[in-house]
Write an enzyme that holds these catalytic residues in place. Structure first.
Site, PDB file in Angstrom:
ATOM      1  N   GLU A 261     -17.178   0.917   8.402  1.00  0.00           N
ATOM      2  CA  GLU A 261     -17.695   0.932   9.761  1.00  0.00           C
ATOM      3  C   GLU A 261     -19.222   0.884   9.640  1.00  0.00           C
ATOM      4  O   GLU A 261     -19.816   1.708   8.937  1.00  0.00           O
ATOM      5  CB  GLU A 261     -17.269   2.218  10.485  1.00  0.00           C
ATOM      6  CG  GLU A 261     -17.740   2.221  11.915  1.00  0.00           C
ATOM      7  CD  GLU A 261     -17.381   3.494  12.680  1.00  0.00           C
ATOM      8  OE1 GLU A 261     -16.586   4.305  12.192  1.00  0.00           O
ATOM      9  OE2 GLU A 261     -17.929   3.646  13.795  1.00  0.00           O
TER      10      GLU A 261
ATOM     11  N   ARG B 261      -9.741  10.582  -1.358  1.00  0.00           N
ATOM     12  CA  ARG B 261     -11.156  10.224  -1.278  1.00  0.00           C
ATOM     13  C   ARG B 261     -11.917  10.947  -2.383  1.00  0.00           C
ATOM     14  O   ARG B 261     -11.461  11.951  -2.923  1.00  0.00           O
ATOM     15  CB  ARG B 261     -11.733  10.494   0.107  1.00  0.00           C
ATOM     16  CG  ARG B 261     -11.783  11.921   0.554  1.00  0.00           C
ATOM     17  CD  ARG B 261     -12.631  12.071   1.839  1.00  0.00           C
ATOM     18  NE  ARG B 261     -12.348  11.084   2.869  1.00  0.00           N
ATOM     19  CZ  ARG B 261     -13.292  10.376   3.518  1.00  0.00           C
ATOM     20  NH1 ARG B 261     -14.558  10.533   3.229  1.00  0.00           N
ATOM     21  NH2 ARG B 261     -12.972   9.545   4.449  1.00  0.00           N
TER      22      ARG B 261
ATOM     23  N   LYS C 105     -20.876  10.251   6.334  1.00  0.00           N
ATOM     24  CA  LYS C 105     -22.006   9.538   6.922  1.00  0.00           C
ATOM     25  C   LYS C 105     -22.666  10.355   8.025  1.00  0.00           C
ATOM     26  O   LYS C 105     -23.876  10.313   8.198  1.00  0.00           O
ATOM     27  CB  LYS C 105     -21.547   8.172   7.461  1.00  0.00           C
ATOM     28  CG  LYS C 105     -21.416   7.148   6.365  1.00  0.00           C
ATOM     29  CD  LYS C 105     -21.028   5.801   6.922  1.00  0.00           C
ATOM     30  CE  LYS C 105     -19.552   5.744   7.197  1.00  0.00           C
ATOM     31  NZ  LYS C 105     -19.085   4.427   7.625  1.00  0.00           N
TER      32      LYS C 105
HETATM   33  P1  ATP Z   1     -17.501   8.849   6.267  1.00  0.00           P
HETATM   34  O1  ATP Z   1     -16.613  10.040   6.279  1.00  0.00           O
HETATM   35  O2  ATP Z   1     -18.553   8.894   5.212  1.00  0.00           O
HETATM   36  O3  ATP Z   1     -18.031   8.468   7.607  1.00  0.00           O
HETATM   37  P2  ATP Z   1     -15.577   6.799   6.603  1.00  0.00           P
HETATM   38  O4  ATP Z   1     -14.257   6.823   5.928  1.00  0.00           O
HETATM   39  O5  ATP Z   1     -15.599   7.064   8.049  1.00  0.00           O
HETATM   40  O6  ATP Z   1     -16.553   7.700   5.762  1.00  0.00           O
HETATM   41  P3  ATP Z   1     -15.815   3.981   6.540  1.00  0.00           P
HETATM   42  O7  ATP Z   1     -17.000   3.142   6.745  1.00  0.00           O
HETATM   43  O8  ATP Z   1     -14.740   3.947   7.554  1.00  0.00           O
HETATM   44  O9  ATP Z   1     -16.331   5.448   6.355  1.00  0.00           O
HETATM   45  O10 ATP Z   1     -15.212   3.715   5.090  1.00  0.00           O
HETATM   46  C1  ATP Z   1     -14.915   2.456   4.581  1.00  0.00           C
HETATM   47  C2  ATP Z   1     -13.879   2.592   3.519  1.00  0.00           C
HETATM   48  O11 ATP Z   1     -14.334   3.460   2.479  1.00  0.00           O
HETATM   49  C3  ATP Z   1     -12.620   3.199   4.074  1.00  0.00           C
HETATM   50  O12 ATP Z   1     -11.513   2.499   3.562  1.00  0.00           O
HETATM   51  C4  ATP Z   1     -12.658   4.608   3.598  1.00  0.00           C
HETATM   52  O13 ATP Z   1     -11.392   5.146   3.465  1.00  0.00           O
HETATM   53  C5  ATP Z   1     -13.396   4.488   2.268  1.00  0.00           C
HETATM   54  N1  ATP Z   1     -14.082   5.738   1.938  1.00  0.00           N
HETATM   55  C6  ATP Z   1     -14.961   6.417   2.691  1.00  0.00           C
HETATM   56  N2  ATP Z   1     -15.343   7.555   2.097  1.00  0.00           N
HETATM   57  C7  ATP Z   1     -14.701   7.594   0.906  1.00  0.00           C
HETATM   58  C8  ATP Z   1     -14.669   8.518  -0.185  1.00  0.00           C
HETATM   59  N3  ATP Z   1     -15.383   9.647  -0.165  1.00  0.00           N
HETATM   60  N4  ATP Z   1     -13.884   8.224  -1.240  1.00  0.00           N
HETATM   61  C9  ATP Z   1     -13.168   7.099  -1.271  1.00  0.00           C
HETATM   62  N5  ATP Z   1     -13.146   6.192  -0.288  1.00  0.00           N
HETATM   63  C10 ATP Z   1     -13.895   6.424   0.797  1.00  0.00           C
HETATM   64 MG    MG Z   2     -14.035   5.554   9.063  1.00  0.00          MG
END
Ligand code: ATP
Ligand code: MG
Length: 563
Positions: free
Chosen positions: A41, A267, A277
């Site tokens: 995102e 994760r 984020k």
């Molecule tokens: P955040 O919690 O940092 O906002 P998010 O999952 O909302 O992370 P996205 O931009 O939606 O952020 O993530 C893109 C991809 O990266 C998704 O498939 C998500 O599952 C993966 N991802 C995000 N954080 C992690 C992590 N700590 N470990 C492994 N994969 C991750």
């Molecule tokens: Mg997300």
């Protein structure tokens, strides 16, 4: 659970995702194709957790050599998304060493198609427009152990739903007045199946579609359908989406469209770090760090600026593997991967941080005025650098002791030491200033010892680094410590904040004295400041004002802690 390399169980090292893909391939599912996607995102910069997902998704696509990995921006939430983030994400994925081969997509490109799918669901009697919003809906939805309460709007006629949904789209209602809901099962123990919202009204400008839309699809609706539209075969996501999978499946099956397989993995969590984020944005906005790419940040841009290499991050992701259960990886494991890479690749340089002047009393014009030293001691092909050698030198204050203990192999009165890449010197006199502090050492060099091997028969155990006191480069060195003092900064008591755990001494700026060859260092190069640590030029560094960031210590606390 805390995971370190030794205790990582075999079950966790085994990659169930690749096993699953192998199984699908053997059974002919998806016609043997493998297409993955990385779906960020664009509401922040990528962090080391994302690197795990990138390495997995792009790695799987590469290994199976049958399908590409798509880069898809999951941009369905207009309020938080920006072009700046899109650009940074692309830069970071490329830097990490992956290429989406022009398979670049935006969920927002599918807004028309998604709207069409929503209309189809209404027409099939599987979705309805509901005026219960927010807090009130939580009460209707209820708790897993008891059935929820049906919305009075649930049995609206298809015609009425179509008209209301159309009006939602045309902007006739205020935000929150209506949502479109899937009509699934208000008694399901899985709350995600209790008539979840599919579309909401949001009167916000979108970074790509501008004012064109005032209704936006929810993540659960947009994500599965984007996967389907792109004919992704394996949709790899983090564990928290496991409970969403029945909804993912329901939407695709109810619409009868291409159905990718969602597979969840744990994760990445790291000690002494936050990987969300939202929290990283808070650190930037509240000024705890300078920017998203502050070298103390766990963002890929921060790690890059600190001197991390893509190879080290990929190696780290490989080492931790893909786990099915939540775990926390120790930060020293990441640093271990970095050192392993830098030991091989970093150019060597000598830099003195706390100078003590050495005067070579027998220096004359038979002495070398320039000394040639290897850029990398184990790789001759990397060439040499030139060190000016002068009558007055700087050594590290800590490399001299007036009254040393037995095992002190550095410089002391009447003792000898080798100057790295140069002569053996002997300390003859210690000069003190009026307040009794040592101000300089008077030493003599042995002209026979230049460039000789430290094991040339002379019993001199110590080798110390040095620079010319008169011909050196003054640099600004930024020394970093962990940004947080607590191993798990996320774990805080009620009313407290993760920012309470910030380390007030996470950045120290000092002046240091470097060999002149560092004047030509450019951003992206890595150096080992011999006997001190790994450093790299900051992206603000100029020849006039050289600035170096400390990447990591030389010493490896990882191996030690484990033995
Ligand atoms: P955040 O919690 O940092 O906002 P998010 O999952 O909302 O992370 P996205 O931009 O939606 O952020 O993530 C893109 C991809 O990266 C998704 O498939 C998500 O599952 C993966 N991802 C995000 N954080 C992690 C992590 N700590 N470990 C492994 N994969 C991750
Ligand atoms: Mg997300």
């Amino acid at each position: 659970m805390m995971v370190n390399f030794q205790t990582m169980s075999e079950e966790m090292k085994k990659d169930f995702i690749r096993e699953r893909i192998d199984h699908d391939n053997e059974s002919g599912r998806f016609e043997g194709k493998v297409v993955t996607r990385f779906p960020p995102e664009p509401n922040g910069y990528l962090h080391i957790g994302h690197a795990k997902s990138i390495c997995l998704n792009f790695g799987v696509a590469q290994e199976y050599q049958r399908g590409p990995c798509h880069l898809r921006f999951d941009d369905t939430n207009p309020a938080k998304e920006e072009q700046e983030y899109v650009d940074s994400i692309k830069e970071d994925v490329r830097w990490l060493g992956f290429d989406w081969n022009e398979q670049e997509f935006f969920a927002s490109n599918y807004f028309d198609q998604l709207y069409g799918y929503a209309v189809q669901l209404i027409k099939k009697g599987h979705a309805y427009v509901c005026d219960i919003s927010g807090d009130d809906w939580a009460e209707y939805r209820g708790v897993p152990t008891e059935p929820g309460k049906e919305s009075p709007n649930r049995n609206r006629s298809i015609e009425e739903n179509l008209t209301l949904f159309q009006k939602m789209k045309e902007g006739e209602f205020e935000e929150g007045a209506y949502v479109l809901r899937a009509k699934i099962d208000m008694t399901s123990p899985n709350l995600h199946l209790r008539d979840p919202a599919l579309y909401r009204i949001k009167k916000a400008s979108h970074h790509r579609t501008g004012e064109q839309w005032c209704i936006y699809p929810m993540y659960d609706f947009a994500h599965c359908l984007s996967d389907s539209i792109e004919e992704i075969t394996h949709s790899l996501c983090t564990l928290e989406f496991e409970v969403h999978r029945p909804l993912y499946d329901w939407i695709l099956d109810t619409l009868g469209v291409y159905h990718p397989q969602q597979i969840e993995f744990a994760r990445l969590n790291l000690t002494y770090t936050v990987l969300s984020k939202r929290k990283l944005l808070q650190l930037v906005e509240e000024g705890h760090v300078e920017s998203w790419d502050d070298p103390r940040m766990p963002t890929l841009s921060g790690l890059r600026r600190k001197g991390y290499t893509p190879a080290a991050i990929r190696q780290f992701c490989d080492t931790i593997g893909i786990a099915k259960r939540e775990n926390t990886i120790e930060l020293p494991l990441l640093e271990h991967a970095l050192r392993s890479d830098l030991e091989q690749t970093a150019s060597r340089a000598m830099v003195v941080f706390d100078p003590l002047k050495v005067v070579i009393t027998n220096y004359d014009d038979t002495c070398a005025s320039e000394i040639s030293a290897p850029v990398h001691p184990a790789d001759e092909t990397r060439g040499t650098r030139t060190l000016p050698f002068t009558k007055e030198l700087f050594i590290e204050r800590a490399d001299f002791m007036l009254d040393p203990p037995k095992k002190f192999f550095r410089l002391a009165p009447e003792k000898e030491v080798r100057l790295r890449n140069s002569y053996i010197i002997k300390c003859n006199d210690v000069i003190k200033n009026e307040s009794g502090e040592i101000s300089e050492l008077h030493c003599t060099l042995d002209p026979e010892t230049l460039g000789a091997n430290p094991s040339d028969g002379r019993k001199v155990k110590g080798v110390i680094h040095w620079v010319s006191a008169t011909s050196h480069l003054e640099i600004e060195a930024r020394l970093y410590e962990n940004l947080f003092l607590a191993e798990r900064p996320d774990e805080v008591d009620e009313g407290a904040s993760f920012t309470d755990h910030l380390n007030p001494d996470s950045l120290k700026v000092v002046t240091a004295y470097a060999e002149p060859s560092l004047g030509s260092a450019t951003c992206g190069q890595n150096y080992q400041f011999e006997r001190v640590g790994y450093f790299c030029p900051d992206n603000t560094s100029t020849p006039e004002q050289p600035v170096f960031n400390k990447t990591v210590n030389l010493k490896d606390s990882w191996g030690k802690k484990q033995s």
